[in-house]
Design an enzyme around this catalytic site. Structure first.
Site, mmCIF file in Angstrom:
data_model
loop_
_atom_site.group_PDB
_atom_site.id
_atom_site.type_symbol
_atom_site.label_atom_id
_atom_site.label_comp_id
_atom_site.label_asym_id
_atom_site.label_seq_id
_atom_site.Cartn_x
_atom_site.Cartn_y
_atom_site.Cartn_z
ATOM 1 N N ASP A 9 6.495 -6.769 10.965
ATOM 2 C CA ASP A 9 6.987 -6.840 12.253
ATOM 3 C C ASP A 9 5.563 -7.091 13.126
ATOM 4 O O ASP A 9 5.478 -7.860 14.121
ATOM 5 C CB ASP A 9 7.063 -5.450 12.760
ATOM 6 C CG ASP A 9 6.482 -4.229 12.066
ATOM 7 O OD1 ASP A 9 5.556 -4.337 11.404
ATOM 8 O OD2 ASP A 9 6.715 -3.073 12.403
ATOM 9 N N ARG B 86 5.358 21.976 -14.249
ATOM 10 C CA ARG B 86 4.731 21.902 -12.992
ATOM 11 C C ARG B 86 5.675 21.124 -12.046
ATOM 12 O O ARG B 86 6.587 20.624 -12.507
ATOM 13 C CB ARG B 86 3.466 20.898 -13.113
ATOM 14 C CG ARG B 86 2.399 21.620 -13.970
ATOM 15 C CD ARG B 86 1.070 20.484 -14.070
ATOM 16 N NE ARG B 86 0.004 21.290 -14.498
ATOM 17 C CZ ARG B 86 -1.118 20.666 -15.198
ATOM 18 N NH1 ARG B 86 -0.798 19.263 -15.566
ATOM 19 N NH2 ARG B 86 -2.289 21.509 -15.541
ATOM 20 N N ARG C 15 5.243 3.932 6.003
ATOM 21 C CA ARG C 15 4.422 4.376 7.113
ATOM 22 C C ARG C 15 5.618 5.068 8.149
ATOM 23 O O ARG C 15 5.621 5.983 8.635
ATOM 24 C CB ARG C 15 3.772 3.231 7.850
ATOM 25 C CG ARG C 15 2.920 3.291 9.025
ATOM 26 C CD ARG C 15 2.455 2.337 9.694
ATOM 27 N NE ARG C 15 1.766 1.226 8.960
ATOM 28 C CZ ARG C 15 0.383 1.238 8.688
ATOM 29 N NH1 ARG C 15 -0.263 1.992 9.362
ATOM 30 N NH2 ARG C 15 -0.049 0.101 8.213
ATOM 31 N N THR D 246 7.567 -7.369 3.707
ATOM 32 C CA THR D 246 6.939 -5.714 3.609
ATOM 33 C C THR D 246 7.741 -5.129 2.550
ATOM 34 O O THR D 246 9.021 -5.177 2.330
ATOM 35 C CB THR D 246 7.185 -5.142 4.860
ATOM 36 O OG1 THR D 246 6.997 -3.837 4.632
ATOM 37 C CG2 THR D 246 8.483 -5.302 5.584
ATOM 38 N N GLU E 251 4.498 8.287 2.532
ATOM 39 C CA GLU E 251 3.099 8.887 3.122
ATOM 40 C C GLU E 251 3.457 9.162 4.666
ATOM 41 O O GLU E 251 2.615 10.000 5.336
ATOM 42 C CB GLU E 251 2.236 7.587 3.042
ATOM 43 C CG GLU E 251 2.727 6.135 3.869
ATOM 44 C CD GLU E 251 1.852 5.139 3.568
ATOM 45 O OE1 GLU E 251 0.902 5.192 3.265
ATOM 46 O OE2 GLU E 251 2.396 4.025 4.123
ATOM 47 N N GLN F 215 1.838 -0.209 -5.727
ATOM 48 C CA GLN F 215 2.951 -0.467 -5.202
ATOM 49 C C GLN F 215 3.081 -1.740 -4.752
ATOM 50 O O GLN F 215 3.879 -2.434 -4.532
ATOM 51 C CB GLN F 215 3.590 0.561 -4.102
ATOM 52 C CG GLN F 215 3.852 1.911 -4.620
ATOM 53 C CD GLN F 215 3.825 2.833 -3.565
ATOM 54 O OE1 GLN F 215 4.981 3.180 -3.153
ATOM 55 N NE2 GLN F 215 2.762 3.266 -2.922
ATOM 56 N N ARG F 216 1.666 -2.346 -4.413
ATOM 57 C CA ARG F 216 1.784 -3.724 -3.780
ATOM 58 C C ARG F 216 1.439 -4.782 -4.557
ATOM 59 O O ARG F 216 1.510 -5.871 -4.375
ATOM 60 C CB ARG F 216 0.984 -3.614 -2.445
ATOM 61 C CG ARG F 216 1.693 -3.062 -1.172
ATOM 62 C CD ARG F 216 1.392 -3.717 0.133
ATOM 63 N NE ARG F 216 0.106 -4.076 0.263
ATOM 64 C CZ ARG F 216 -0.925 -3.410 1.399
ATOM 65 N NH1 ARG F 216 -0.405 -2.538 2.012
ATOM 66 N NH2 ARG F 216 -2.112 -4.010 1.318
ATOM 67 N N GLY G 88 -0.176 -6.606 5.408
ATOM 68 C CA GLY G 88 -0.368 -6.183 4.003
ATOM 69 C C GLY G 88 0.363 -7.214 2.939
ATOM 70 O O GLY G 88 1.387 -7.341 3.341
ATOM 71 N N ASP H 40 7.796 -2.198 2.653
ATOM 72 C CA ASP H 40 8.503 -1.022 3.163
ATOM 73 C C ASP H 40 10.016 -1.199 3.527
ATOM 74 O O ASP H 40 10.667 -0.221 3.759
ATOM 75 C CB ASP H 40 7.561 -0.681 4.503
ATOM 76 C CG ASP H 40 6.255 -0.237 4.294
ATOM 77 O OD1 ASP H 40 5.750 0.177 2.976
ATOM 78 O OD2 ASP H 40 5.503 0.015 5.351
ATOM 79 N N ASP I 247 11.049 -2.398 6.222
ATOM 80 C CA ASP I 247 11.664 -1.634 7.535
ATOM 81 C C ASP I 247 11.658 -2.646 8.744
ATOM 82 O O ASP I 247 11.329 -2.362 9.654
ATOM 83 C CB ASP I 247 10.609 -0.496 7.763
ATOM 84 C CG ASP I 247 9.270 -1.055 7.835
ATOM 85 O OD1 ASP I 247 9.091 -2.333 7.777
ATOM 86 O OD2 ASP I 247 8.122 -0.311 8.551
ATOM 87 N N ARG J 247 -4.977 -8.209 8.692
ATOM 88 C CA ARG J 247 -4.371 -7.563 9.624
ATOM 89 C C ARG J 247 -4.839 -8.221 11.016
ATOM 90 O O ARG J 247 -4.882 -7.520 11.913
ATOM 91 C CB ARG J 247 -4.249 -6.127 9.689
ATOM 92 C CG ARG J 247 -3.579 -5.689 8.366
ATOM 93 C CD ARG J 247 -3.276 -4.146 8.448
ATOM 94 N NE ARG J 247 -2.829 -3.621 7.256
ATOM 95 C CZ ARG J 247 -1.276 -3.753 6.909
ATOM 96 N NH1 ARG J 247 -0.540 -4.341 7.814
ATOM 97 N NH2 ARG J 247 -1.098 -3.119 5.874
ATOM 98 N N ARG K 113 0.714 19.580 -8.757
ATOM 99 C CA ARG K 113 -0.123 18.463 -8.634
ATOM 100 C C ARG K 113 0.501 17.387 -7.849
ATOM 101 O O ARG K 113 1.571 17.629 -7.612
ATOM 102 C CB ARG K 113 -0.333 17.721 -10.144
ATOM 103 C CG ARG K 113 -1.013 18.854 -11.279
ATOM 104 C CD ARG K 113 -2.558 19.201 -10.893
ATOM 105 N NE ARG K 113 -3.246 19.700 -11.962
ATOM 106 C CZ ARG K 113 -3.236 20.996 -12.211
ATOM 107 N NH1 ARG K 113 -2.607 21.710 -11.384
ATOM 108 N NH2 ARG K 113 -3.780 21.550 -13.322
#
Ligand code: F6P
Length: 357
Positions: free
Chosen positions: A103, A162, A171, A125, A222, A279-280, A10, A127, A129, A72, A271
């Site tokens: 990774d 709300r 992920r 990444t 997510e 974000q990317r 990604g 992420d 991670d 990918r 909502r």
């Protein structure tokens, strides 16, 4: 030396800053030449290249995406794919390869290294991670984007009484959710590392509203997990059934399911907002530009120190070199310090409403 460069997986804000640093230091300090392999491992597999020199990296520092493009593609999944990569590197006279990726990309780099290819990796990444490094570039930008979005939904949630669920990327680990949740003042943070009980989430929100707060913000990665499975709650956290070359399903859907369940259990109008690829995209933060530049400089220095099968990593404030094997060994989970910070600032379940009223 002639060096191949590719970006895989990604995309991530800061990729261009890495490429620029590699090319500039390689050209000015080492008289290197470069070949850009396009679209990740697909370019090396299918021999898709682009010229990569000082003129190609001019002006790319603030640009998101990657001038080399990405995919990918997993060459290990194609018949003789890895051997084809070796053949194409030789064809272009590349003595070394710099692979910039997460990774998945780096696991292919490690396989090529095991076959004798001179590879150096750079961790990428949003992420955050990847093991062995304190931060990956792109993470800071993603956190800033998510925090800005949380700030914005705050005012509309407050205006309408709300609950708003913000679904962020992550992920296998909840770094973006935890950092942006803390920075954005979320009331509930849900991450893959800690499966949640929806009744407790609802109770936390009820408790907060009983204290006189009439709106709530929930930030969910997510990959966050209902303790008893999302299917029991009428939802799904994957989109479709297709998997990418590395076996990953496409995640998405926890946000809307959570909002529906929270509304059902609490009676508060709810909502959801899915931030997804926002974000990317776009320009990297100043922090990520500096970090990505340092990774690029670290990688080209590692090439010239013959540190093959290694990855540039950040430890404390130093760029060091660690084995690729260490980086890909396991997924890096949100660490205890940060979890404690998130837990420390959030409402406590069973907090006595009377204390504050
Ligand atoms: O690996 C980074 C990541 O941003 C994950 O958080 C997310 O699940 C995935 O990429 C999305 O990938 P794609 O852009 O292929 O849909």
């Amino acid at each position: 030396m002639k060096i191949g460069v590719l970006t895989g997986g990604g995309d991530c804000p800061g990729l261009n800053a890495v490429i620029r640093a590699v090319v500039r230091k390689g050209t000015f300090h080492y008289e290197d030449e470069f070949v850009g392999f396009m679209e990740g491992w697909r370019g090396l597999l299918e021999d898709k290249t682009m010229e990569l020199g000082l003129s190609s990296v001019g002006g790319i520092l603030p640009r998101g995406g990657t001038i080399l493009r990405t995919s990918r593609t997993n060459p290990a999944k194609k018949p003789d794919g890895l051997q084809q990569c070796v053949t194409n590197l030789k064809k272009h006279g590349c003595e070394a390869l710099i692979a910039i990726g997460g990774d998945d990309t780096l696991s292919v780099a490690k396989k090529l290294f095991d076959m004798g290819v001179k590879v150096v990796g750079v961790p990428k990444t949003i992420d955050n991670d990847l093991s062995g490094t304190d931060y990956t570039f792109g993470f800071d930008t993603a956190v800033n984007i998510a925090t800005g979005a949380i700030d914005r939904v705050h005012t509309t949630a407050e205006a309408h009484n709300r609950v708003i669920v913000v679904e962020v990327m992550g992920r296998d680990s909840g770094w973006i959710a935890t950092y942006s949740g803390i920075a954005g003042g979320a009331d509930v943070i849900l991450i893959p590392e800690v499966p949640f009980d929806i009744e407790q989430v609802a109770e936390l929100i009820r408790q907060r509203h009983a204290r006189g707060r009439y709106f709530s913000i929930v930030v969910a990665a997510e990959g966050a997990k209902f303790a008893d499975g999302i299917e029991k709650h009428g939802g799904a956290s994957v989109l479709g059934e297709g998997r990418d070359d590395f076996g990953h399903l496409r995640l998405g859907g926890i946000g809307p399911t959570l909002a529906a369940e929270i509304e059902k259990l609490t009676g508060f109008e709810s909502r959801s907002v899915v931030l997804g690829h926002i974000q990317r995209g776009g320009s990297p933060s100043a922090f990520d530009r500096v970090l990505a530049t340092r990774y690029g400089l670290g990688a080209i220095d590692m090439v010239h120190r013959d540190e093959w099968g290694q990855m540039a990593a950040l430890r404390g404030n130093k760029i060091i070199s660690i084995p690729l094997a260490e980086a890909i060994a396991s997924n890096r989970k949100v660490d205890k310090e940060i979890l404690d910070a998130a837990i420390g600032i959030l409402d406590k379940l069973d907090y006595k409403v009377s204390k504050n009223s």
